[in-house]
Design a protein around this motif. Structure first.
Motif, PDB file in Angstrom:
ATOM      1  N   UNK A 181       0.833  -1.213   0.000  1.00  0.00           N
ATOM      2  CA  UNK A 181       0.000   0.000   0.000  1.00  0.00           C
ATOM      3  C   UNK A 181       0.861   1.254   0.000  1.00  0.00           C
ATOM      4  N   UNK A 182       1.986   1.194   0.703  1.00  0.00           N
ATOM      5  CA  UNK A 182       2.908   2.329   0.724  1.00  0.00           C
ATOM      6  C   UNK A 182       3.508   2.574  -0.656  1.00  0.00           C
ATOM      7  N   UNK A 183       3.884   1.501  -1.349  1.00  0.00           N
ATOM      8  CA  UNK A 183       4.398   1.618  -2.720  1.00  0.00           C
ATOM      9  C   UNK A 183       3.332   2.227  -3.626  1.00  0.00           C
ATOM     10  N   UNK A 184       2.100   1.786  -3.464  1.00  0.00           N
ATOM     11  CA  UNK A 184       1.011   2.316  -4.277  1.00  0.00           C
ATOM     12  C   UNK A 184       0.828   3.819  -4.061  1.00  0.00           C
ATOM     13  N   UNK A 185       0.835   4.253  -2.805  1.00  0.00           N
ATOM     14  CA  UNK A 185       0.655   5.672  -2.513  1.00  0.00           C
ATOM     15  C   UNK A 185       1.824   6.506  -3.027  1.00  0.00           C
ATOM     16  N   UNK A 186       3.053   6.019  -2.823  1.00  0.00           N
ATOM     17  CA  UNK A 186       4.235   6.780  -3.249  1.00  0.00           C
ATOM     18  C   UNK A 186       4.301   6.910  -4.767  1.00  0.00           C
ATOM     19  N   UNK A 187       4.046   5.826  -5.488  1.00  0.00           N
ATOM     20  CA  UNK A 187       4.085   5.884  -6.952  1.00  0.00           C
ATOM     21  C   UNK A 187       2.927   6.700  -7.507  1.00  0.00           C
ATOM     22  N   UNK A 188       1.811   6.690  -6.822  1.00  0.00           N
ATOM     23  CA  UNK A 188       0.649   7.477  -7.252  1.00  0.00           C
ATOM     24  C   UNK A 188       0.956   8.975  -7.175  1.00  0.00           C
ATOM     25  N   UNK A 189       1.538   9.381  -6.058  1.00  0.00           N
ATOM     26  CA  UNK A 189       1.909  10.799  -5.909  1.00  0.00           C
ATOM     27  C   UNK A 189       2.959  11.205  -6.944  1.00  0.00           C
ATOM     28  N   UNK A 215       3.855  -5.913  -6.704  1.00  0.00           N
ATOM     29  CA  UNK A 215       2.473  -6.064  -6.251  1.00  0.00           C
ATOM     30  C   UNK A 215       1.836  -4.710  -5.984  1.00  0.00           C
ATOM     31  N   UNK A 216       2.599  -3.793  -5.386  1.00  0.00           N
ATOM     32  CA  UNK A 216       2.086  -2.442  -5.188  1.00  0.00           C
ATOM     33  C   UNK A 216       1.881  -1.713  -6.499  1.00  0.00           C
ATOM     34  N   UNK A 217       2.767  -1.961  -7.464  1.00  0.00           N
ATOM     35  CA  UNK A 217       2.637  -1.341  -8.791  1.00  0.00           C
ATOM     36  C   UNK A 217       1.391  -1.856  -9.515  1.00  0.00           C
ATOM     37  N   UNK A 218       1.066  -3.116  -9.322  1.00  0.00           N
ATOM     38  CA  UNK A 218      -0.152  -3.664  -9.923  1.00  0.00           C
ATOM     39  C   UNK A 218      -1.397  -2.992  -9.340  1.00  0.00           C
ATOM     40  N   UNK A 219      -1.387  -2.720  -8.038  1.00  0.00           N
ATOM     41  CA  UNK A 219      -2.523  -2.014  -7.419  1.00  0.00           C
ATOM     42  C   UNK A 219      -2.596  -0.570  -7.885  1.00  0.00           C
ATOM     43  N   UNK A 220      -1.461   0.016  -8.229  1.00  0.00           N
ATOM     44  CA  UNK A 220      -1.441   1.395  -8.705  1.00  0.00           C
ATOM     45  C   UNK A 220      -2.305   1.573  -9.946  1.00  0.00           C
ATOM     46  N   UNK A 221      -2.333   0.578 -10.820  1.00  0.00           N
ATOM     47  CA  UNK A 221      -3.093   0.719 -12.067  1.00  0.00           C
ATOM     48  C   UNK A 221      -4.582   0.881 -11.798  1.00  0.00           C
ATOM     49  N   UNK A 222      -5.083   0.273 -10.735  1.00  0.00           N
ATOM     50  CA  UNK A 222      -6.491   0.456 -10.385  1.00  0.00           C
ATOM     51  C   UNK A 222      -6.797   1.887  -9.974  1.00  0.00           C
ATOM     52  N   UNK A 223      -5.899   2.483  -9.190  1.00  0.00           N
ATOM     53  CA  UNK A 223      -6.098   3.884  -8.791  1.00  0.00           C
ATOM     54  C   UNK A 223      -5.962   4.819  -9.995  1.00  0.00           C
ATOM     55  N   UNK A 224      -5.052   4.500 -10.897  1.00  0.00           N
ATOM     56  CA  UNK A 224      -4.909   5.321 -12.101  1.00  0.00           C
ATOM     57  C   UNK A 224      -6.142   5.221 -12.993  1.00  0.00           C
ATOM     58  N   UNK A 225      -6.768   4.059 -13.022  1.00  0.00           N
ATOM     59  CA  UNK A 225      -8.010   3.917 -13.783  1.00  0.00           C
ATOM     60  C   UNK A 225      -9.097   4.831 -13.219  1.00  0.00           C
ATOM     61  N   UNK A 279      -0.415   3.247 -18.022  1.00  0.00           N
ATOM     62  CA  UNK A 279      -0.914   1.974 -17.490  1.00  0.00           C
ATOM     63  C   UNK A 279      -0.698   0.849 -18.492  1.00  0.00           C
ATOM     64  N   UNK A 280      -0.891   1.143 -19.774  1.00  0.00           N
ATOM     65  CA  UNK A 280      -0.673   0.130 -20.802  1.00  0.00           C
ATOM     66  C   UNK A 280       0.794  -0.310 -20.837  1.00  0.00           C
ATOM     67  N   UNK A 281       1.689   0.636 -20.642  1.00  0.00           N
ATOM     68  CA  UNK A 281       3.120   0.308 -20.637  1.00  0.00           C
ATOM     69  C   UNK A 281       3.484  -0.552 -19.425  1.00  0.00           C
ATOM     70  N   UNK A 282       2.912  -0.230 -18.260  1.00  0.00           N
ATOM     71  CA  UNK A 282       3.165  -1.044 -17.063  1.00  0.00           C
ATOM     72  C   UNK A 282       2.678  -2.473 -17.278  1.00  0.00           C
ATOM     73  N   UNK A 283       1.485  -2.602 -17.828  1.00  0.00           N
ATOM     74  CA  UNK A 283       0.937  -3.938 -18.058  1.00  0.00           C
ATOM     75  C   UNK A 283       1.806  -4.719 -19.043  1.00  0.00           C
ATOM     76  N   UNK A 284       2.257  -4.061 -20.083  1.00  0.00           N
ATOM     77  CA  UNK A 284       3.084  -4.746 -21.080  1.00  0.00           C
ATOM     78  C   UNK A 284       4.397  -5.231 -20.468  1.00  0.00           C
ATOM     79  N   UNK A 285       5.024  -4.401 -19.649  1.00  0.00           N
ATOM     80  CA  UNK A 285       6.290  -4.792 -19.029  1.00  0.00           C
ATOM     81  C   UNK A 285       6.102  -5.946 -18.041  1.00  0.00           C
ATOM     82  N   UNK A 286       5.007  -5.899 -17.288  1.00  0.00           N
ATOM     83  CA  UNK A 286       4.793  -6.947 -16.294  1.00  0.00           C
ATOM     84  C   UNK A 286       4.437  -8.285 -16.931  1.00  0.00           C
ATOM     85  N   UNK A 287       3.797  -8.266 -18.070  1.00  0.00           N
ATOM     86  CA  UNK A 287       3.505  -9.526 -18.755  1.00  0.00           C
ATOM     87  C   UNK A 287       4.784 -10.242 -19.183  1.00  0.00           C
ATOM     88  N   UNK A 288       5.873  -9.514 -19.333  1.00  0.00           N
ATOM     89  CA  UNK A 288       7.155 -10.117 -19.686  1.00  0.00           C
ATOM     90  C   UNK A 288       7.897 -10.645 -18.464  1.00  0.00           C
TER      91      UNK A 288
END
Length: 286
Positions: free
Chosen positions: A139-147, A185-195, A217-226
């Protein structure tokens, strides 16, 4: 006759002597054997009691430490969510004010709650207690990356996050560093907040900002699929990848609808023209 009697008596004495000697030897050997065996049993029993007592104290200390870590993780989670909610209040009119307040709250989370977690985990094997503090770190990673994204439009990487934790650690001990799995895992949750942020920006007329979010968000998803297929402990990550794909599709559909049917939602996108929000026709005074 007397000679025969003396011979029989001598034979009986010779037959009895070995038995007496054998019995005496057995009695002596048993007595000698019992004493060391008793002493060894008492010393081993005492050492086992001491070892068991030490192990019980270790388990009690670990349980107490785990409870404190879980409490710190919950505080990090709760206050990080407050930072995220603060960012969602952002609009094109109060953007700077809201971001400053969110960044200030995030710094307070770091100095108060993350610092407490770092103090508890110093000098221990972080992986033994990872399950206890992982939700708060995510959750901390999600908040920091969101800001960071809302401020600069870029991603806060793992090295930058760990650099902020180094001042919280004792230099003489091994510092707490966020591991790659919790970061992803925090980065994956970030995409929901960005949506959610993208949908809100579209409703306020900031279509370009929503499109930038969509690309990000599309770029994050593409990188994580790899990356995810090569992860060892990736069960949680695979589940979040499905949710991430849904977030990408929602943002893409929202941006696509604006381009295709944008004229129907001009007032909703911030137009000053007092027209109907249904078909962009002038409102009729009755």
């Amino acid at each position: 006759m007397l000679q025969r009697y003396a011979l029989l008596q001598r034979i009986s004495v010779m037959a009895l002597k070995p038995h007496r000697l054998h019995n005496l030897a057995d009695t002596t050997s048993l007595g000698v054997a019992k004493r060391p065996r008793t002493m060894a049993t008492e010393s081993s029993s005492s050492s086992m009691k001491d070892a068991f007592s030490q192990y019980a104290d270790y388990l009690n200390n670990q349980n107490d430490k785990r409870e404190r870590i879980v409490k710190a993780s919950r505080d990090i989670t709760m206050n990080s969510k407050k930072v995220i909610f603060q960012v969602h209040r952002m609009s094109k009119h109060n953007r700077e004010e809201v971001l400053q307040k969110a960044e200030k709250d995030l710094a307070a989370v770091t100095d108060q709650f993350v610092a407490r977690l770092v103090k508890e985990l110093q000098g221990t094997d972080f992986w033994k207690l990872r399950r206890a503090y992982s939700p708060g770190i995510q959750e901390y990673v999600e908040a920091a990356t969101f800001c960071k994204f809302c401020r600069t439009g870029t991603l806060l990487n793992l090295d930058e996050m760990n650099a902020t934790l180094l001042p919280l650690s004792d230099p003489s001990l091994e510092p707490l560093q966020i591991n790659v799995l919790d970061y992803l895992l925090g980065l994956a949750d970030l995409t929901g907040e960005l949506m959610r942020l993208a949908i809100g920006r579209i409703s306020d007329g900031e279509v370009e900002f929503a499109e930038n979010i969509c690309k990000f968000v599309r770029e994050i998803y593409r990188e994580l699929t790899l990356v995810v297929p090569f992860m060892d402990d990736s069960n949680d990550m695979k589940t979040k990848m499905d949710t991430m794909l849904q977030s990408v599709m929602k943002i893409e559909n929202a941006c696509f609808s604006v381009h295709v049917r944008g004229s129907e939602y001009m007032p909703l996108l911030g137009s000053e023209d007092p027209t109907s929000f249904l078909l962009a026709v002038p409102s009729v005074d009755i």
